[in-house]
Design a protein around this motif. Sequence first.
Motif, PDB file in Angstrom:
ATOM      1  N   THR A  48       0.858  -1.182   0.000  1.00 52.70           N
ATOM      2  CA  THR A  48       0.000   0.000   0.000  1.00 52.70           C
ATOM      3  C   THR A  48       0.902   1.243   0.000  1.00 52.70           C
ATOM      4  O   THR A  48       2.101   1.143   0.262  1.00 52.70           O
ATOM      5  N   HIS A  49       0.292   2.418  -0.239  1.00 54.88           N
ATOM      6  CA  HIS A  49       1.066   3.671  -0.171  1.00 54.88           C
ATOM      7  C   HIS A  49       1.678   3.832   1.211  1.00 54.88           C
ATOM      8  O   HIS A  49       2.800   4.309   1.363  1.00 54.88           O
ATOM      9  N   GLU A  50       0.903   3.425   2.202  1.00 57.71           N
ATOM     10  CA  GLU A  50       1.348   3.538   3.586  1.00 57.71           C
ATOM     11  C   GLU A  50       2.638   2.721   3.802  1.00 57.71           C
ATOM     12  O   GLU A  50       3.618   3.183   4.362  1.00 57.71           O
ATOM     13  N   ARG A  51       2.600   1.469   3.309  1.00 56.87           N
ATOM     14  CA  ARG A  51       3.771   0.579   3.433  1.00 56.87           C
ATOM     15  C   ARG A  51       4.987   1.169   2.710  1.00 56.87           C
ATOM     16  O   ARG A  51       6.111   1.081   3.184  1.00 56.87           O
ATOM     17  N   ARG A  52       4.716   1.769   1.516  1.00 56.71           N
ATOM     18  CA  ARG A  52       5.810   2.361   0.753  1.00 56.71           C
ATOM     19  C   ARG A  52       6.445   3.495   1.546  1.00 56.71           C
ATOM     20  O   ARG A  52       7.651   3.651   1.581  1.00 56.71           O
ATOM     21  N   ARG A  53       5.574   4.291   2.184  1.00 54.99           N
ATOM     22  CA  ARG A  53       6.087   5.408   2.991  1.00 54.99           C
ATOM     23  C   ARG A  53       6.894   4.864   4.165  1.00 54.99           C
ATOM     24  O   ARG A  53       7.956   5.383   4.486  1.00 54.99           O
ATOM     25  N   ASN A  54       6.384   3.782   4.771  1.00 52.44           N
ATOM     26  CA  ASN A  54       7.116   3.192   5.893  1.00 52.44           C
ATOM     27  C   ASN A  54       8.478   2.670   5.465  1.00 52.44           C
ATOM     28  O   ASN A  54       9.465   2.835   6.185  1.00 52.44           O
ATOM     29  N   LEU A  55       8.518   2.072   4.280  1.00 54.32           N
ATOM     30  CA  LEU A  55       9.801   1.563   3.794  1.00 54.32           C
ATOM     31  C   LEU A  55      10.769   2.719   3.550  1.00 54.32           C
ATOM     32  O   LEU A  55      11.962   2.627   3.824  1.00 54.32           O
ATOM     33  N   ARG A  56      10.208   3.843   3.038  1.00 49.66           N
ATOM     34  CA  ARG A  56      11.064   5.027   2.830  1.00 49.66           C
ATOM     35  C   ARG A  56      11.616   5.534   4.154  1.00 49.66           C
ATOM     36  O   ARG A  56      12.772   5.918   4.242  1.00 49.66           O
ATOM     37  N   GLU A  57      10.756   5.496   5.163  1.00 46.11           N
ATOM     38  CA  GLU A  57      11.210   5.956   6.483  1.00 46.11           C
ATOM     39  C   GLU A  57      12.432   5.163   6.957  1.00 46.11           C
ATOM     40  O   GLU A  57      13.354   5.722   7.528  1.00 46.11           O
ATOM     41  N   LEU A  58      12.414   3.849   6.676  1.00 48.92           N
ATOM     42  CA  LEU A  58      13.581   3.035   7.042  1.00 48.92           C
ATOM     43  C   LEU A  58      14.819   3.562   6.327  1.00 48.92           C
ATOM     44  O   LEU A  58      15.920   3.557   6.875  1.00 48.92           O
ATOM     45  N   GLY A  59      14.606   4.025   5.092  1.00 50.30           N
ATOM     46  CA  GLY A  59      15.700   4.614   4.318  1.00 50.30           C
ATOM     47  C   GLY A  59      16.202   5.900   4.965  1.00 50.30           C
ATOM     48  O   GLY A  59      17.401   6.114   5.123  1.00 50.30           O
ATOM     49  N   TYR A  60      15.278   6.788   5.367  1.00 49.28           N
ATOM     50  CA  TYR A  60      15.697   8.042   6.018  1.00 49.28           C
ATOM     51  C   TYR A  60      16.456   7.724   7.305  1.00 49.28           C
ATOM     52  O   TYR A  60      17.478   8.336   7.609  1.00 49.28           O
ATOM     53  N   ILE A  61      15.919   6.747   8.052  1.00 48.10           N
ATOM     54  CA  ILE A  61      16.552   6.409   9.336  1.00 48.10           C
ATOM     55  C   ILE A  61      17.981   5.925   9.093  1.00 48.10           C
ATOM     56  O   ILE A  61      18.924   6.347   9.754  1.00 48.10           O
ATOM     57  N   LYS A  62      18.127   5.051   8.080  1.00 46.82           N
ATOM     58  CA  LYS A  62      19.468   4.522   7.773  1.00 46.82           C
ATOM     59  C   LYS A  62      20.449   5.651   7.445  1.00 46.82           C
ATOM     60  O   LYS A  62      21.584   5.661   7.898  1.00 46.82           O
ATOM     61  N   TYR A  63      19.977   6.620   6.635  1.00 43.42           N
ATOM     62  CA  TYR A  63      20.905   7.658   6.153  1.00 43.42           C
ATOM     63  C   TYR A  63      20.975   8.882   7.064  1.00 43.42           C
ATOM     64  O   TYR A  63      21.733   9.802   6.779  1.00 43.42           O
ATOM     65  N   LEU A  64      20.180   8.884   8.146  1.00 37.46           N
ATOM     66  CA  LEU A  64      20.265  10.022   9.078  1.00 37.46           C
ATOM     67  C   LEU A  64      20.734   9.568  10.460  1.00 37.46           C
ATOM     68  O   LEU A  64      20.704  10.351  11.420  1.00 37.46           O
ATOM     69  N   LYS A  65      21.187   8.313  10.518  1.00 35.77           N
ATOM     70  CA  LYS A  65      21.671   7.785  11.794  1.00 35.77           C
ATOM     71  C   LYS A  65      22.859   8.618  12.285  1.00 35.77           C
ATOM     72  O   LYS A  65      23.690   9.017  11.479  1.00 35.77           O
ATOM     73  N   ASN A  66      22.906   8.883  13.559  1.00 29.21           N
ATOM     74  CA  ASN A  66      23.987   9.679  14.170  1.00 29.21           C
ATOM     75  C   ASN A  66      24.065  11.105  13.617  1.00 29.21           C
ATOM     76  O   ASN A  66      25.146  11.695  13.546  1.00 29.21           O
ATOM     77  N   ALA A  67      22.924  11.639  13.201  1.00 29.35           N
ATOM     78  CA  ALA A  67      22.935  13.008  12.671  1.00 29.35           C
ATOM     79  C   ALA A  67      23.114  14.028  13.800  1.00 29.35           C
ATOM     80  O   ALA A  67      22.635  13.825  14.910  1.00 29.35           O
ATOM     81  N   LYS A  68      23.834  15.104  13.478  1.00 35.99           N
ATOM     82  CA  LYS A  68      24.002  16.220  14.419  1.00 35.99           C
ATOM     83  C   LYS A  68      23.699  17.507  13.658  1.00 35.99           C
ATOM     84  O   LYS A  68      23.836  17.540  12.438  1.00 35.99           O
ATOM     85  N   VAL A  69      23.350  18.559  14.401  1.00 33.58           N
ATOM     86  CA  VAL A  69      23.098  19.820  13.699  1.00 33.58           C
ATOM     87  C   VAL A  69      24.443  20.466  13.346  1.00 33.58           C
ATOM     88  O   VAL A  69      25.285  20.693  14.206  1.00 33.58           O
ATOM     89  N   GLN A  70      24.632  20.703  12.044  1.00 33.73           N
ATOM     90  CA  GLN A  70      25.852  21.359  11.558  1.00 33.73           C
ATOM     91  C   GLN A  70      25.479  22.768  11.113  1.00 33.73           C
ATOM     92  O   GLN A  70      24.440  22.966  10.505  1.00 33.73           O
ATOM     93  N   SER A  71      26.381  23.706  11.405  1.00 33.77           N
ATOM     94  CA  SER A  71      26.161  25.082  10.970  1.00 33.77           C
ATOM     95  C   SER A  71      27.033  25.351   9.750  1.00 33.77           C
ATOM     96  O   SER A  71      28.260  25.283   9.847  1.00 33.77           O
ATOM     97  N   LEU A  72      26.429  25.608   8.621  1.00 32.93           N
ATOM     98  CA  LEU A  72      27.220  25.770   7.395  1.00 32.93           C
ATOM     99  C   LEU A  72      27.120  27.213   6.902  1.00 32.93           C
ATOM    100  O   LEU A  72      26.022  27.689   6.601  1.00 32.93           O
ATOM    101  N   PRO A  73      28.258  27.927   6.831  1.00 29.74           N
ATOM    102  CA  PRO A  73      28.224  29.319   6.380  1.00 29.74           C
ATOM    103  C   PRO A  73      27.809  29.428   4.923  1.00 29.74           C
ATOM    104  O   PRO A  73      28.385  28.759   4.059  1.00 29.74           O
ATOM    105  N   LEU A  74      26.806  30.262   4.667  1.00 26.38           N
ATOM    106  CA  LEU A  74      26.253  30.365   3.312  1.00 26.38           C
ATOM    107  C   LEU A  74      27.261  30.843   2.271  1.00 26.38           C
ATOM    108  O   LEU A  74      27.186  30.439   1.120  1.00 26.38           O
ATOM    109  N   ASN A  75      28.206  31.687   2.703  1.00 28.35           N
ATOM    110  CA  ASN A  75      29.129  32.200   1.666  1.00 28.35           C
ATOM    111  C   ASN A  75      30.169  31.163   1.228  1.00 28.35           C
ATOM    112  O   ASN A  75      30.928  31.405   0.305  1.00 28.35           O
TER     113      ASN A  75
END
Length: 437
Positions: A259-286
């Motif tokens: 279902t669409h719901e399942r597809r979204r859930n599978l995507r969430e697993l993808g986000y979780i995998k690629y955002l593991k150990n994320a921290k807020v980084q400050s990146l200067p725009l210039n």
Amino acid sequence: MEKTVEKGKTLLVDGPASVTLTSGSAEVFGLPVKTASKVIIREGKRLPFSVEEKATFDVSLGEGATVEEMDENSIPPSWEKAYEELVNLQARPAISLILGTADSGKTSFATYLTNRLIREQCKVALLDGDLGQSDIGPPCTVAYTLPTKPTTDLFNLTAKNAFFVGITSPSSTVDKVIEGLTLLKEEALKSSPDFLVINTDGWIDEEEAVRYKSRVVESLNPHMVFCIQQGEELAPLMSKLERFKRTFVESPKAVRQRTHERRRNLRELGYIKYLKNAKVQSLPLNWLKVEEDELFGLSKKYENNQRVLRINALLGMKPLNILELPDKLHVIIGRNRWINSENIKKVEEYTKKKMVIIRKGEEEGLLTGLYNANKHFLGIGILKEIDFLRKTLKILTPVSGEVAGVTLGKLKLDKNFKEFPVFPEDNDSFKTFKKLF
Ligand SMILES: Nc1ncnc2c1ncn2[C@@H]1O[C@H](COP(=O)(O)OP(=O)(O)OP(=O)(O)O)[C@@H](O)[C@H]1O
Ligand SMILES: [Mg+2]
């Protein structure tokens, strides 16, 4: 739970589950399963264990998981034939591309081909063109890898490089997807593989989709196109691809619809995998090249020229930023600031453009792709804040250092990595987005 299955039959396991072969012999998508090693099946995925010699499995089922037996091999004979045809191609690298509707078995077929080729000591490159149900890179990217070992789930592989598109559906961003696929194909071929296997998304059954898919095939120019279907689903597309060598393969009977719901859930697993150990980084725009910024005007200098000063005067305030587009004027203001409608009208009359007010805070949650100076994809992140005064971007990401470019996506993720759209309900892009995924 213990399960014994006779030769020629298949054990179908729907995740979340884990399975250990304790005796006998079995294959998953052309990969011989080792005894005593655990195979993990993700939620929303089904794995078929094709039994070669009477086998006993130790099965652990998670919540909602199921196991059943099928009386035949769930890998259709046409998959085996397709593999033979592929290895018999003269060209090296031999480029093949897989087409099929959603849930037709494209990913599984790509896994099967890859496993069989690797078992024959062939050097394989795998290019994944599915944004919504990506197997190799993060969701909303196209990506490639050079697998060296067979696998039961392509999700376990790590991308060599990816191209961030920033949305789950290709419909509003066809050119970008094709640009990404073409670039990655060229890069993958530089490592001289014997075979390049390209997977695509399942958007097939609309005129627009047919146009898009035929452009994808034309641009990637494969030696062979594998068409997975149960009936005549691909017929409209086939008439556009007559100049290509095409091989029809069956969609397995045991394929599992999602279902669409399942597809979204599978995507969430993808986000979780690629955002593991994320921290807020400050990146200067210039120091950054910001791409696909259609809202905030970050790559444009906010100049104090006559026109901007005039707009400020008419607004009766100094906004955080202004982005002038051909037909619209985006005015970015503080969270609690307010502009009266008289002044808005004056600005619209002066610029002859519709003025759109964007409040600071609206950027929060935007999915972003991060690149280094060589345009190599580093990972994804979630935009937390644009600090207009300090001229920095605050991005939640596991990527650190080296960031030279940021591409803004077209969807947002909340704290739990659940998706929500950027666009208001009445926007066309949002309607397409909602319809497709
Ligand atoms: N031969 C098979 N036997 C049993 N299950 C299968 C078989 N082929 C595919 N499946 C299962 O059916 C589901 C859908 O297959 P798959 O993910 O390969 O389809 P897809 O066309 O790539 O789908 P999507 O459009 O979502 O990317 C998966 O859970 C997969 O493991
Ligand atoms: Mg797939």
